[in-house]
Scaffold this motif. Structure first.
Motif, PDB file in Angstrom:
ATOM      1  N   UNK B 113       0.867  -1.172   0.000  1.00  0.00           N
ATOM      2  CA  UNK B 113       0.000   0.000   0.000  1.00  0.00           C
ATOM      3  C   UNK B 113       0.913   1.234   0.000  1.00  0.00           C
ATOM      4  N   UNK B 114       0.562   2.280  -0.752  1.00  0.00           N
ATOM      5  CA  UNK B 114       1.468   3.412  -0.887  1.00  0.00           C
ATOM      6  C   UNK B 114       1.777   4.094   0.443  1.00  0.00           C
ATOM      7  N   UNK B 115       2.906   4.746   0.479  1.00  0.00           N
ATOM      8  CA  UNK B 115       3.355   5.444   1.689  1.00  0.00           C
ATOM      9  C   UNK B 115       2.311   6.429   2.175  1.00  0.00           C
ATOM     10  N   UNK B 116       2.133   6.483   3.465  1.00  0.00           N
ATOM     11  CA  UNK B 116       1.165   7.417   4.023  1.00  0.00           C
ATOM     12  C   UNK B 116      -0.227   6.820   4.103  1.00  0.00           C
ATOM     13  N   UNK B 117      -0.426   5.646   3.490  1.00  0.00           N
ATOM     14  CA  UNK B 117      -1.750   5.030   3.514  1.00  0.00           C
ATOM     15  C   UNK B 117      -1.727   3.689   4.252  1.00  0.00           C
ATOM     16  N   UNK B 118      -0.536   3.401   4.888  1.00  0.00           N
ATOM     17  CA  UNK B 118      -0.411   2.098   5.540  1.00  0.00           C
ATOM     18  C   UNK B 118      -1.423   1.952   6.666  1.00  0.00           C
ATOM     19  N   UNK B 119      -1.740   3.072   7.298  1.00  0.00           N
ATOM     20  CA  UNK B 119      -2.623   3.032   8.461  1.00  0.00           C
ATOM     21  C   UNK B 119      -4.063   2.743   8.063  1.00  0.00           C
ATOM     22  N   UNK B 120      -4.412   3.177   6.859  1.00  0.00           N
ATOM     23  CA  UNK B 120      -5.826   3.062   6.476  1.00  0.00           C
ATOM     24  C   UNK B 120      -6.149   1.648   6.042  1.00  0.00           C
ATOM     25  N   UNK B 121      -7.253   1.151   6.541  1.00  0.00           N
ATOM     26  CA  UNK B 121      -7.696  -0.193   6.207  1.00  0.00           C
ATOM     27  C   UNK B 121      -7.984  -0.278   4.703  1.00  0.00           C
ATOM     28  N   UNK B 122      -7.286  -1.158   3.958  1.00  0.00           N
ATOM     29  CA  UNK B 122      -7.588  -1.220   2.530  1.00  0.00           C
ATOM     30  C   UNK B 122      -8.910  -1.941   2.262  1.00  0.00           C
ATOM     31  N   UNK B 123      -9.550  -1.565   1.190  1.00  0.00           N
ATOM     32  CA  UNK B 123     -10.756  -2.279   0.779  1.00  0.00           C
ATOM     33  C   UNK B 123     -10.352  -3.245  -0.326  1.00  0.00           C
ATOM     34  N   UNK B 124     -10.811  -4.489  -0.213  1.00  0.00           N
ATOM     35  CA  UNK B 124     -10.417  -5.510  -1.190  1.00  0.00           C
ATOM     36  C   UNK B 124     -11.516  -5.665  -2.247  1.00  0.00           C
ATOM     37  N   UNK B 154      -9.137   8.346  -1.324  1.00  0.00           N
ATOM     38  CA  UNK B 154      -8.183   8.500  -0.237  1.00  0.00           C
ATOM     39  C   UNK B 154      -8.055   7.263   0.644  1.00  0.00           C
ATOM     40  N   UNK B 155      -8.324   6.125   0.071  1.00  0.00           N
ATOM     41  CA  UNK B 155      -8.222   4.892   0.841  1.00  0.00           C
ATOM     42  C   UNK B 155      -7.653   3.832  -0.091  1.00  0.00           C
ATOM     43  N   UNK B 156      -6.636   3.057   0.376  1.00  0.00           N
ATOM     44  CA  UNK B 156      -6.034   2.076  -0.537  1.00  0.00           C
ATOM     45  C   UNK B 156      -7.045   1.007  -0.947  1.00  0.00           C
ATOM     46  N   UNK B 157      -7.012   0.685  -2.232  1.00  0.00           N
ATOM     47  CA  UNK B 157      -7.868  -0.377  -2.744  1.00  0.00           C
ATOM     48  C   UNK B 157      -6.949  -1.492  -3.194  1.00  0.00           C
ATOM     49  N   UNK B 158      -7.179  -2.695  -2.681  1.00  0.00           N
ATOM     50  CA  UNK B 158      -6.391  -3.843  -3.101  1.00  0.00           C
ATOM     51  C   UNK B 158      -7.205  -4.645  -4.107  1.00  0.00           C
ATOM     52  N   UNK B 188      -1.990  -9.068  -7.751  1.00  0.00           N
ATOM     53  CA  UNK B 188      -2.507  -8.051  -6.832  1.00  0.00           C
ATOM     54  C   UNK B 188      -2.036  -6.682  -7.275  1.00  0.00           C
ATOM     55  N   UNK B 189      -2.879  -5.709  -7.074  1.00  0.00           N
ATOM     56  CA  UNK B 189      -2.509  -4.345  -7.442  1.00  0.00           C
ATOM     57  C   UNK B 189      -3.162  -3.376  -6.458  1.00  0.00           C
ATOM     58  N   UNK B 190      -2.352  -2.492  -5.894  1.00  0.00           N
ATOM     59  CA  UNK B 190      -2.893  -1.441  -5.012  1.00  0.00           C
ATOM     60  C   UNK B 190      -3.128  -0.176  -5.816  1.00  0.00           C
ATOM     61  N   UNK B 191      -4.259   0.451  -5.630  1.00  0.00           N
ATOM     62  CA  UNK B 191      -4.503   1.767  -6.220  1.00  0.00           C
ATOM     63  C   UNK B 191      -5.125   2.660  -5.148  1.00  0.00           C
ATOM     64  N   UNK B 192      -4.826   3.951  -5.256  1.00  0.00           N
ATOM     65  CA  UNK B 192      -5.466   4.929  -4.376  1.00  0.00           C
ATOM     66  C   UNK B 192      -5.864   6.124  -5.241  1.00  0.00           C
ATOM     67  N   UNK B 193      -7.070   6.635  -5.027  1.00  0.00           N
ATOM     68  CA  UNK B 193      -7.475   7.870  -5.708  1.00  0.00           C
ATOM     69  C   UNK B 193      -7.409   9.011  -4.700  1.00  0.00           C
ATOM     70  N   UNK B 194      -6.773  10.094  -5.113  1.00  0.00           N
ATOM     71  CA  UNK B 194      -6.649  11.261  -4.228  1.00  0.00           C
ATOM     72  C   UNK B 194      -7.989  11.917  -3.956  1.00  0.00           C
ATOM     73  N   UNK B 195      -8.740  12.087  -5.031  1.00  0.00           N
ATOM     74  CA  UNK B 195      -9.970  12.875  -4.953  1.00  0.00           C
ATOM     75  C   UNK B 195     -11.111  12.122  -5.614  1.00  0.00           C
ATOM     76  N   UNK B 196     -12.338  12.528  -5.327  1.00  0.00           N
ATOM     77  CA  UNK B 196     -13.457  11.945  -6.069  1.00  0.00           C
ATOM     78  C   UNK B 196     -13.309  12.270  -7.558  1.00  0.00           C
ATOM     79  N   UNK B 197     -13.695  11.355  -8.368  1.00  0.00           N
ATOM     80  CA  UNK B 197     -13.612  11.611  -9.807  1.00  0.00           C
ATOM     81  C   UNK B 197     -13.841  10.334 -10.574  1.00  0.00           C
ATOM     82  N   UNK B 198     -13.975  10.498 -11.885  1.00  0.00           N
ATOM     83  CA  UNK B 198     -14.227   9.342 -12.733  1.00  0.00           C
ATOM     84  C   UNK B 198     -13.017   9.111 -13.630  1.00  0.00           C
ATOM     85  N   UNK B 199     -12.517   7.899 -13.637  1.00  0.00           N
ATOM     86  CA  UNK B 199     -11.329   7.580 -14.432  1.00  0.00           C
ATOM     87  C   UNK B 199     -11.613   6.388 -15.321  1.00  0.00           C
ATOM     88  N   UNK B 200     -10.949   6.394 -16.464  1.00  0.00           N
ATOM     89  CA  UNK B 200     -11.191   5.287 -17.379  1.00  0.00           C
ATOM     90  C   UNK B 200     -10.165   4.185 -17.168  1.00  0.00           C
TER      91      UNK B 200
END
Lengths: 658, 330
Positions: B113-124, B154-158, B188-200
């Protein structure tokens, strides 16, 4: 067999119908033309059954030019389809077939035979030999390549083209997801051509090791000979892997085994690994001889010997070695973990080091020289900046983590076209303009040659430069269309325009061949470029026995030093001896045909017919093993007559036969 | 010749201008950002190489070209220079080292999980790619979506990824890199989105006729919106049956679909012994088809082939119907 004829022949597509008619007309025209000119016997005795390395080389080159046309048409069709968003020129299925055949044809049936053709013509001459080590095997290599190429090519009019990409990744390429016979063509045709290539590799290793003329030590070999030698080793190292992979693919597709499939415990990444374990060295199999060609051309037209010859040799060896340990960089995204990806990132980036050494050595070969800008030299010059762009983007792709964003995008496609077109296509053009007088005794037109050059190079850059930016903006490879909202449209359009300019360059090249055959001056010396290596010390076109007296080598660039010191150029009557040459043979072309027929039946899964044709293959082997023809001797009189004829026109450098 | 040069100079600015808004250079999350930083770092070095080689090349070719004045100049015999060759071997080695270190660091960082997001519970979220659609399962929430995936910002997604058919590649360029999805394997791939938004997002690995349209939307929402959406789906979306799921897996294009359970209940395609749902006859292009194997392709799986009992083939082809849930339009 239960097939309908309208399934056997591809119908219902006007583009393909047009091709079918064109193929038919061309075949009828060729047969009628040869019959009318009464050239069948000439064709048979002088070309189809020849074992002369120069003629085999020329046949390779002619086939390669034809395949270049075919692969180029595929490229143009793709560019037309993607020139506008939501274009309805080709449907998805047709587009998939086209990019698959484009890739296979350009790499295996254009680049390889083009280079092997030049090697065939040049290598025995450069090392002062009269032929390759196994002349009949050489002919067999050609006919197997040709047979494989033709079998692959008919797929688009008969039965259906392969459509799983030139990499044919499993499970897509398996029977479950590609139930048609298209991928059977891939498995069988590439196998036949691959066997031919493997034999070429063996043949050239033996030729270069055993047949060098007196005094030519390994470190006095011309650079093209060196690169051919290392390439041949790479062929022998890499092609068996492909042979096995294709055999397993054939079992999967034809006999229901599960080596690579989803079901039955198959392993799809096994195919990817085997494919690239061959496929990555393959890139260097086509690039290294090209580097050799540039070395010859740059040295000749700068009037200097190659700068840093030794480090050039070591860098080729280094590249060859590294090329075998980088294959995983084709699928960093497989999820193999950071340690594996780090290892392959480093080995891949390391290739940039010897390549950089070569680049600077070429630049410093030109420094303090007198650079004569001929058509051949123009290609070598354009190679430098274009290949550097290909090289630096290659380093960017080599960085595993960054590759997660480039992988399978048009950025990658642009990169490998920037490597392969300057690194291979520019080289074969340079080689063709350079060695053409040696092959045919006249030059290609320099003025038309420059039009060819400028159109091609500008077209190439306009076609592929936009694809870097498209890739970074999220455009993926192999997609037959894209939406208007994606914003890709202007760059795709630009790229399509570039491809037309590129094609115009190729058309000018064909016109140049036509023009030069008709009008070029036949009265040229045997050494029109004031060149440096042994092939220029003999007649143009080269007499069938190459050298009346085998030259003796004392240094690098032997012919240059012979000219400077004015020694070893003359031929005295007393030096003429009878020459032993191999006889023509019909077995190689027979084997090509019977392999083609057996392959065709195998593609259609008509196993009994294929087995019957397989007996023909064994018959050919048996006939060959009872062939006791040991060749013939060329009489002193004939050598005297031939040598006298070409040396008379030579003026100062060559004295008459005394 | 001049015209062509003019043409070339005219298109160059166009190329550069179009380079201003490239998705890879506009990262929308920490994962993509770390890759972009690596790319920028490499660009600087590569630009340096390009400038040096191009400069040297232009200088040498111009200075030493054949001119009428130097017709009689005979170049010197020159065989090399150890010092120069050491220089141009050494400098590339240093450049490669300068690129290797951050590459290896990034490669390792991307597995976590990216730096600074280790504390946040990832959603699988389980990703199952099929021909030619994307299926997303939320095992914790008990819901499943097709061709779109909503994630909290703002939350890691696994993403745990696999494929139900051919090999594909899961790529959301704005949020991070890609990885393959392969049958009977899991990546496995971790992704995090900074802000709300729609991405392709899309598949980048060619997989047949429907490949070009194999796209999906990643909608990053605030945690409250996301929770609300999950509740809505649970209340309104229908249940996915195994029979219906087998229909989904056929090689078709589908619109968006939403379900209030997940197919993980009966099959996880990442399991090496899982059943393969293949329909060879649906993959046919044109031309003579050869023979397809008739035996059942079950591997260590005694269950009868569900496909045979499934009569309503047409039911899902080209279906655009939506089953509840919040759908973000393009």
């Amino acid at each position: 067999m239960g097939i309908k004829w309208d399934e056997f022949f591809i119908t219902g597509d006007p583009l393909i119908l047009g091709s079918q008619i064109a193929i038919l007309l061309t075949m009828v025209g060729a047969v009628a033309g040869i019959t009318y000119l009464k050239k069948w016997k000439y064709l048979w005795t002088e070309w189809l059954t020849t074992v002369d390395h120069k003629k085999i080389g020329i046949m390779y080159i002619i086939s390669a030019v034809l395949m270049f046309f075919r692969g180029g048409m595929d490229g143009l069709l793709m560019k037309a389809q993607t020139s506008r968003p939501e274009m309805e020129f080709l449907n998805s299925q047709h587009y998939n077939e086209i990019f698959t055949t484009h890739g296979v044809i350009m790499i295996l049936f254009m680049a390889m035979p083009f280079l092997i053709g030049l090697m065939n013509v040049v290598i025995p001459l450069q090392i002062g030999a009269r032929d390759v080590a196994f002349p009949q095997l050489n002919a067999l290599s050609f006919w197997l390549f040709f047979s494989g190429a033709m079998l692959f090519n008919i797929s688009f009019v008969i039965g259906g083209s392969p459509d799983a990409g030139w990499t044919s990744y499993f499970p897509l390429a398996g029977k479950e997801f590609s139930p048609g016979i298209g991928n059977n063509f891939y498995a069988v045709a590439l196998q036949i051509a691959g066997i031919g290539t493997l034999m070429t590799g063996i043949n050239f290793i033996v030729t270069i090791l055993k047949m060098r003329t007196k005094g030519m030590t390994l470190m006095k070999m011309p650079m093209f000979t060196w690169t051919t030698f290392v390439t041949s080793i790479l062929i022998v190292a890499a092609f068996p892997i492909f042979t096995v992979a294709l055999a397993l693919m054939t079992f999967d597709r034809l006999y229901g085994t599960h080596f690579f499939t989803v079901s039955g415990g198959g392993m799809d990444m096994l195919w990817a690994n085997l494919f690239w374990l061959w496929g990555h060295p393959e890139v260097y199999i086509v690039a290294l001889p090209a580097f050799g060609i540039f070395s010859e051309v740059i040295a000749t037209f700068s009037r200097k010997s190659l700068f840093g010859y030794k480090s050039m040799v070591f860098s080729i060896l280094g590249i060859a070695l590294l090329s075998m340990v980088v294959w995983v960089h084709h699928f960093y995204t497989m999820g193999s973990g950071p340690a594996v990806n780090s290892f392959f990132s480093i080995t891949t980036m390391a290739i940039a080091i010897p390549t950089g050494v070569k680049m600077f050595n070429w630049l410093f070969t030109m420094r303090k020289g007198r650079i004569k800008i001929t058509s051949a030299m123009l290609w070598a010059l354009a190679f430098v900046p274009c290949f550097v762009i290909g090289g630096v983007t290659g380093v960017m792709l080599a960085m595993g983590a960054a590759d997660y964003q480039y992988h399978n995008t048009l950025f990658l496609v642009a990169h490998f076209h920037y490597v392969l077109i300057p690194g291979v296509v520019f080289a074969v053009f340079a080689g063709l303009y350079y060695w053409w007088p040696k092959m045919f005794g006249f030059m290609l037109n320099e003025k038309i040659g420059k039009w060819h050059f400028w159109l091609f190079v500008i077209g190439f850059n306009v076609t592929f430069m936009p694809m870097f930016f498209l890739g970074l903006n999220g455009a993926v490879r192999r997609a037959y269309t894209y939406s208007a909202e994606s914003g890709f449209a202007p760059l795709f359009m630009l790229s399509a325009i570039g491809s037309i300019v590129l094609a115009a360059g190729f058309a000018v090249f064909c016109y140049n061949i036509y023009w030069s055959i008709r009008y070029a001056d036949r009265n040229i010396s045997s050494d029109p470029w004031d060149a440096r290596t042994l092939e220029w010390s003999t007649a143009s076109p080269v007499q069938f026995y190459n050298f009346a007296k085998l030259p003796e080598v004392k240094s690098l660039d032997p012919f240059w030093h012979m000219k400077k010191k004015n020694e070893g150029l003359t031929l005295h009557d007393s030096e003429i001896e009878e020459i032993h040459m191999p006889s023509n043979s019909w077995v190689p072309i027979y084997m090509g045909v019977i392999f083609g027929i057996a392959g065709f039946f195998l593609v259609f899964e008509w196993h009994i017919a294929a087995a019957v044709a397989g007996i023909g293959i064994f018959a050919g082997l048996i006939i060959r093993s009872f062939d006791y023809n040991e060749g013939f001797h060329v009489s002193k009189e004939e050598i005297h007559r031939i040598e006298n004829a070409w040396r008379k026109t030579e003026g100062e450098v060559h004295d008459h036969v005394s | 010749m001049k015209k062509m040069l003019l043409f070339l100079t005219a298109i160059l600015p166009m190329l550069i201008l179009s380079g201003c808004n490239m998705v890879v250079f506009e990262p929308q999350g920490p994962v993509a950002r770390s890759i972009t930083e690596l790319i920028n770092w490499s660009l600087i070095w590569m630009l340096l190489v390009v400038v040096v080689v191009f400069g040297l090349f232009g200088y040498i070719v111009w200075k030493y070209r054949e001119k009428p004045e130097n017709k009689d100049y005979e170049p010197p015999e020159e065989h090399g220079s150890t010092l120069l060759e050491i220089i141009w071997t050494g400098i590339p080695i240093l450049i490669v080292i300068a690129l290797t270190i951050p590459t290896v660091k990034t490669l390792y960082a991307l597995e976590e999980a990216p730096k600074g997001y280790e504390e946040k519970e990832p959603i699988t979220i389980h990703v199952t790619s099929a021909d030619w659609k994307w299926i997303f399962s939320y095992p914790e929430e008990g819901i499943e979506t097709v061709n779109y995936v909503n994630i909290p910002e703002d939350r890691p997604v696994l993403f745990k990824m696999t494929s139900a058919s051919t090999m594909q590649s899961f790529w959301v360029p704005a949020l991070g890199g890609q990885k393959y999805t392969m049958p009977k394997m899991e990546t496995k791939l971790y992704l995090v989105a900074d802000n709300p938004g729609s991405y392709e997002g899309q598949n980048t690995n060619f997989n047949g006729r429907g490949y070009a349209d194999m796209k999906f939307e990643v909608l990053a929402q605030t945690q409250e919106d996301f929770d609300q959406w999950v509740e809505d789906v649970k209340d309104t979306a229908p249940k996915l049956t195994e029979k219906e799921y087998v229909g989904l897996l056929k090689p078709t294009h589908l619109g968006r679909l939403t379900y209030s359970n997940t197919h993980l209940e009966w099959v996880n395609h990442a399991d090496p012994d899982s059943k393969a749902y293949t329909n060879p006859e649906l993959y046919r292009g044109h031309g003579y088809q050869g023979k397809t194997f008739e035996e059942d392709d079950n591997y260590k799986n005694e269950k009868p082939n569900v496909i045979e009992g499934h009569g309503e083939d047409k039911g899902h082809d080209d279906s655009e119907e939506n089953h509840g849930g919040d759908h973000h339009g393009h």
